[in-house]
Enzyme design. Sequence first.
Site, PDB file in Angstrom:
ATOM      1  N   PHE A  18       5.413  11.850   8.399  1.00  0.00           N
ATOM      2  CA  PHE A  18       5.263  13.247   8.806  1.00  0.00           C
ATOM      3  C   PHE A  18       4.678  13.367  10.221  1.00  0.00           C
ATOM      4  O   PHE A  18       4.613  14.456  10.767  1.00  0.00           O
ATOM      5  CB  PHE A  18       4.333  13.980   7.838  1.00  0.00           C
ATOM      6  CG  PHE A  18       4.986  14.294   6.520  1.00  0.00           C
ATOM      7  CD1 PHE A  18       5.929  15.300   6.422  1.00  0.00           C
ATOM      8  CD2 PHE A  18       4.662  13.581   5.386  1.00  0.00           C
ATOM      9  CE1 PHE A  18       6.541  15.597   5.212  1.00  0.00           C
ATOM     10  CE2 PHE A  18       5.268  13.868   4.170  1.00  0.00           C
ATOM     11  CZ  PHE A  18       6.210  14.880   4.088  1.00  0.00           C
ATOM     12  N   SER A  19       4.207  12.268  10.783  1.00  0.00           N
ATOM     13  CA  SER A  19       3.491  12.356  12.062  1.00  0.00           C
ATOM     14  C   SER A  19       4.344  12.926  13.202  1.00  0.00           C
ATOM     15  O   SER A  19       3.891  13.842  13.901  1.00  0.00           O
ATOM     16  CB  SER A  19       2.904  10.998  12.445  1.00  0.00           C
ATOM     17  OG  SER A  19       1.954  10.642  11.485  1.00  0.00           O
ATOM     18  N   LYS A  68      -2.445  -1.790   9.948  1.00  0.00           N
ATOM     19  CA  LYS A  68      -3.786  -1.290  10.290  1.00  0.00           C
ATOM     20  C   LYS A  68      -4.798  -2.423  10.515  1.00  0.00           C
ATOM     21  O   LYS A  68      -5.742  -2.270  11.279  1.00  0.00           O
ATOM     22  CB  LYS A  68      -4.283  -0.328   9.208  1.00  0.00           C
ATOM     23  CG  LYS A  68      -3.584   1.019   9.237  1.00  0.00           C
ATOM     24  CD  LYS A  68      -4.201   2.002   8.275  1.00  0.00           C
ATOM     25  CE  LYS A  68      -3.485   3.342   8.375  1.00  0.00           C
ATOM     26  NZ  LYS A  68      -4.073   4.373   7.530  1.00  0.00           N
ATOM     27  N   ASP A 104      -9.275   7.948  10.089  1.00  0.00           N
ATOM     28  CA  ASP A 104      -9.029   8.286   8.678  1.00  0.00           C
ATOM     29  C   ASP A 104     -10.331   8.747   8.016  1.00  0.00           C
ATOM     30  O   ASP A 104     -10.346   9.729   7.269  1.00  0.00           O
ATOM     31  CB  ASP A 104      -8.483   7.070   7.912  1.00  0.00           C
ATOM     32  CG  ASP A 104      -6.999   6.861   8.144  1.00  0.00           C
ATOM     33  OD1 ASP A 104      -6.312   7.824   8.537  1.00  0.00           O
ATOM     34  OD2 ASP A 104      -6.519   5.729   7.944  1.00  0.00           O
ATOM     35  N   GLY A 127      -9.001   1.322  -5.395  1.00  0.00           N
ATOM     36  CA  GLY A 127      -8.276   0.603  -4.353  1.00  0.00           C
ATOM     37  C   GLY A 127      -9.235  -0.086  -3.399  1.00  0.00           C
ATOM     38  O   GLY A 127     -10.448   0.204  -3.395  1.00  0.00           O
ATOM     39  N   ALA A 128      -8.650  -1.004  -2.605  1.00  0.00           N
ATOM     40  CA  ALA A 128      -9.497  -1.781  -1.700  1.00  0.00           C
ATOM     41  C   ALA A 128      -8.780  -2.069  -0.382  1.00  0.00           C
ATOM     42  O   ALA A 128      -9.110  -3.011   0.325  1.00  0.00           O
ATOM     43  CB  ALA A 128      -9.887  -3.088  -2.375  1.00  0.00           C
ATOM     44  N   GLY A 129      -7.786  -1.234  -0.061  1.00  0.00           N
ATOM     45  CA  GLY A 129      -7.049  -1.424   1.188  1.00  0.00           C
ATOM     46  C   GLY A 129      -7.749  -0.711   2.345  1.00  0.00           C
ATOM     47  O   GLY A 129      -8.914  -0.308   2.236  1.00  0.00           O
ATOM     48  N   TYR A 224      -0.157  12.741  -0.385  1.00  0.00           N
ATOM     49  CA  TYR A 224       0.142  14.160  -0.132  1.00  0.00           C
ATOM     50  C   TYR A 224       1.577  14.515  -0.522  1.00  0.00           C
ATOM     51  O   TYR A 224       1.956  15.677  -0.483  1.00  0.00           O
ATOM     52  CB  TYR A 224      -0.120  14.551   1.327  1.00  0.00           C
ATOM     53  CG  TYR A 224       0.390  13.556   2.334  1.00  0.00           C
ATOM     54  CD1 TYR A 224       1.696  13.594   2.764  1.00  0.00           C
ATOM     55  CD2 TYR A 224      -0.456  12.566   2.824  1.00  0.00           C
ATOM     56  CE1 TYR A 224       2.169  12.670   3.663  1.00  0.00           C
ATOM     57  CE2 TYR A 224       0.002  11.625   3.735  1.00  0.00           C
ATOM     58  CZ  TYR A 224       1.307  11.684   4.145  1.00  0.00           C
ATOM     59  OH  TYR A 224       1.770  10.753   5.030  1.00  0.00           O
ATOM     60  N   GLY A 245      -4.000  14.608  -0.131  1.00  0.00           N
ATOM     61  CA  GLY A 245      -4.262  13.983   1.168  1.00  0.00           C
ATOM     62  C   GLY A 245      -3.782  14.757   2.396  1.00  0.00           C
ATOM     63  O   GLY A 245      -3.892  14.265   3.520  1.00  0.00           O
TER      64      GLY A 245
HETATM   65  P1  NAP Z   1      -3.045  -0.587   1.459  1.00  0.00           P
HETATM   66  O1  NAP Z   1      -3.860  -1.150   2.565  1.00  0.00           O
HETATM   67  O2  NAP Z   1      -1.731  -1.183   1.110  1.00  0.00           O
HETATM   68  O3  NAP Z   1      -4.000  -0.605   0.140  1.00  0.00           O
HETATM   69  C1  NAP Z   1      -3.575  -0.151  -1.106  1.00  0.00           C
HETATM   70  C2  NAP Z   1      -4.602  -0.537  -2.174  1.00  0.00           C
HETATM   71  O4  NAP Z   1      -4.121  -0.085  -3.437  1.00  0.00           O
HETATM   72  C3  NAP Z   1      -4.803  -2.049  -2.319  1.00  0.00           C
HETATM   73  O5  NAP Z   1      -6.144  -2.299  -2.668  1.00  0.00           O
HETATM   74  C4  NAP Z   1      -3.867  -2.372  -3.478  1.00  0.00           C
HETATM   75  O6  NAP Z   1      -4.259  -3.526  -4.182  1.00  0.00           O
HETATM   76  C5  NAP Z   1      -4.079  -1.163  -4.357  1.00  0.00           C
HETATM   77  N1  NAP Z   1      -2.984  -1.015  -5.305  1.00  0.00           N
HETATM   78  C6  NAP Z   1      -1.656  -0.922  -5.031  1.00  0.00           C
HETATM   79  N2  NAP Z   1      -0.961  -0.785  -6.174  1.00  0.00           N
HETATM   80  C7  NAP Z   1      -1.867  -0.814  -7.188  1.00  0.00           C
HETATM   81  C8  NAP Z   1      -1.768  -0.714  -8.593  1.00  0.00           C
HETATM   82  N3  NAP Z   1      -0.586  -0.584  -9.215  1.00  0.00           N
HETATM   83  N4  NAP Z   1      -2.902  -0.762  -9.319  1.00  0.00           N
HETATM   84  C9  NAP Z   1      -4.086  -0.904  -8.720  1.00  0.00           C
HETATM   85  N5  NAP Z   1      -4.257  -1.013  -7.374  1.00  0.00           N
HETATM   86  C10 NAP Z   1      -3.160  -0.961  -6.625  1.00  0.00           C
HETATM   87  O7  NAP Z   1      -2.759   0.950   1.716  1.00  0.00           O
HETATM   88  P2  NAP Z   1      -3.731   2.015   2.408  1.00  0.00           P
HETATM   89  O8  NAP Z   1      -3.404   2.118   3.832  1.00  0.00           O
HETATM   90  O9  NAP Z   1      -5.118   1.693   2.000  1.00  0.00           O
HETATM   91  O10 NAP Z   1      -3.198   3.380   1.728  1.00  0.00           O
HETATM   92  C11 NAP Z   1      -3.463   3.667   0.365  1.00  0.00           C
HETATM   93  C12 NAP Z   1      -2.954   5.068   0.019  1.00  0.00           C
HETATM   94  O11 NAP Z   1      -3.639   6.052   0.802  1.00  0.00           O
HETATM   95  C13 NAP Z   1      -1.462   5.267   0.317  1.00  0.00           C
HETATM   96  O12 NAP Z   1      -0.927   6.091  -0.682  1.00  0.00           O
HETATM   97  C14 NAP Z   1      -1.464   6.009   1.652  1.00  0.00           C
HETATM   98  O13 NAP Z   1      -0.328   6.808   1.828  1.00  0.00           O
HETATM   99  C15 NAP Z   1      -2.710   6.867   1.481  1.00  0.00           C
HETATM  100  N6  NAP Z   1      -3.302   7.270   2.779  1.00  0.00           N
HETATM  101  C16 NAP Z   1      -3.371   8.611   3.050  1.00  0.00           C
HETATM  102  C17 NAP Z   1      -3.952   9.030   4.230  1.00  0.00           C
HETATM  103  C18 NAP Z   1      -4.027  10.504   4.519  1.00  0.00           C
HETATM  104  O14 NAP Z   1      -4.277  10.876   5.679  1.00  0.00           O
HETATM  105  N7  NAP Z   1      -3.877  11.354   3.550  1.00  0.00           N
HETATM  106  C19 NAP Z   1      -4.445   8.096   5.151  1.00  0.00           C
HETATM  107  C20 NAP Z   1      -4.367   6.744   4.837  1.00  0.00           C
HETATM  108  C21 NAP Z   1      -3.779   6.334   3.635  1.00  0.00           C
HETATM  109  P3  NAP Z   1      -3.428  -4.902  -4.049  1.00  0.00           P
HETATM  110  O15 NAP Z   1      -3.758  -5.395  -2.681  1.00  0.00           O
HETATM  111  O16 NAP Z   1      -3.957  -5.690  -5.174  1.00  0.00           O
HETATM  112  O17 NAP Z   1      -1.975  -4.511  -4.203  1.00  0.00           O
END
Ligand code: NAP
Length: 286
Positions: A18-19, A68, A104, A127-129, A224, A245
């Site tokens: 969407f950016s 990131k 963020d 989560g832990a990303g 979102y 979000g």
């Molecule tokens: P990321 O770095 O890929 O991290 C995702 C996290 O979710 C990891 O810890 C992953 O664990 C975990 N995960 C994935 N599938 C899973 C499952 N089935 N069960 C349990 N844990 C699971 O992604 P991110 O950048 O942190 O983004 C995460 C979410 O936030 C996304 O949906 C993104 O669109 C959203 N986001 C929104 C905004 C906003 O402005 N609204 C900004 C940033 C991010 P594993 O490593 O074990 O897979």
Amino acid sequence: MDKKISLGLLGEKLDHSFSPLMFNHYFEKLNLDICYKNFPVSSEILPFLLKKTRTSDIIGLNVTIPFKENVIPLLDDLAPEVKIIGAVNVIHNSEGRLKGYNTDYIGFLRTLRKYDSLKNEQAVVLGAGGAARSIIYGFYKLKFKNITFFSKIKNEITKILDQFHFLPNLNGERWEIEKIKEKMKDADIVVNATPVGMSPLEKESPVDNDFSLKKQCIVYDLIYNPKVTQLLKAAQIKGAVIENGLQMLIYQAVESLKIWKTEVVDEEVFIKSCKEVLNASLSKRR
Ligand code: NAP
């Protein structure tokens, strides 16, 4: 004549981003000679693109999944929050020097401002990303008494606890549904920072619907699209306050503009313009 390309988004798969919509709608509205473009790249091309950026017209980039973290060693300077969070979502190119920032967490904090009654006590992060770590940093800034995050990967838990070693009230737990639900029961706020609930997993929820929440608990899904995920639907039925979000997305973008110093940022106009274009686009994609 083509507009000067001066801003963009760096990521792998950007078709659904969407950016460009948000930024270009605003630049067009204000008749500014700025264009925001998608730069879809592979991890092999990433260093090359950043090298080219230094001598180009591009003054700013947003960064998204999966770069990131990968961009960090390719930058010259890092803002203090990046050294803790370990994720960059904004790059500023200042005369060939590239500096990384994280907006963020600011986007997240700005969304929470409207919740006067939020008690800064118990927070749960799923989560832990990169996003989860930005949220944890946000809770640290808000001086939360207790923050618990859940991850499936033991090494990730250890890594995050090391990164946030100055935060004695941070707990990292293995991903076990019963344990998550136990923590959710006493939480003032629960944040989903996993992609579970977003396409292609829009029918799924990170926890099953059989959970309990405190009265007035905020359930915040960083997703979102869809606007109301399965998690938010279940939480709403239980009387929780729900947040998606969308606002965080807009606020992190406002903060990016401030870093790039493109033009005087009229926050109000930018936010209004983003809401307009995002709402129209989300209803079309439904
Ligand atoms: P990321 O770095 O890929 O991290 C995702 C996290 O979710 C990891 O810890 C992953 O664990 C975990 N995960 C994935 N599938 C899973 C499952 N089935 N069960 C349990 N844990 C699971 O992604 P991110 O950048 O942190 O983004 C995460 C979410 O936030 C996304 O949906 C993104 O669109 C959203 N986001 C929104 C905004 C906003 O402005 N609204 C900004 C940033 C991010 P594993 O490593 O074990 O897979």
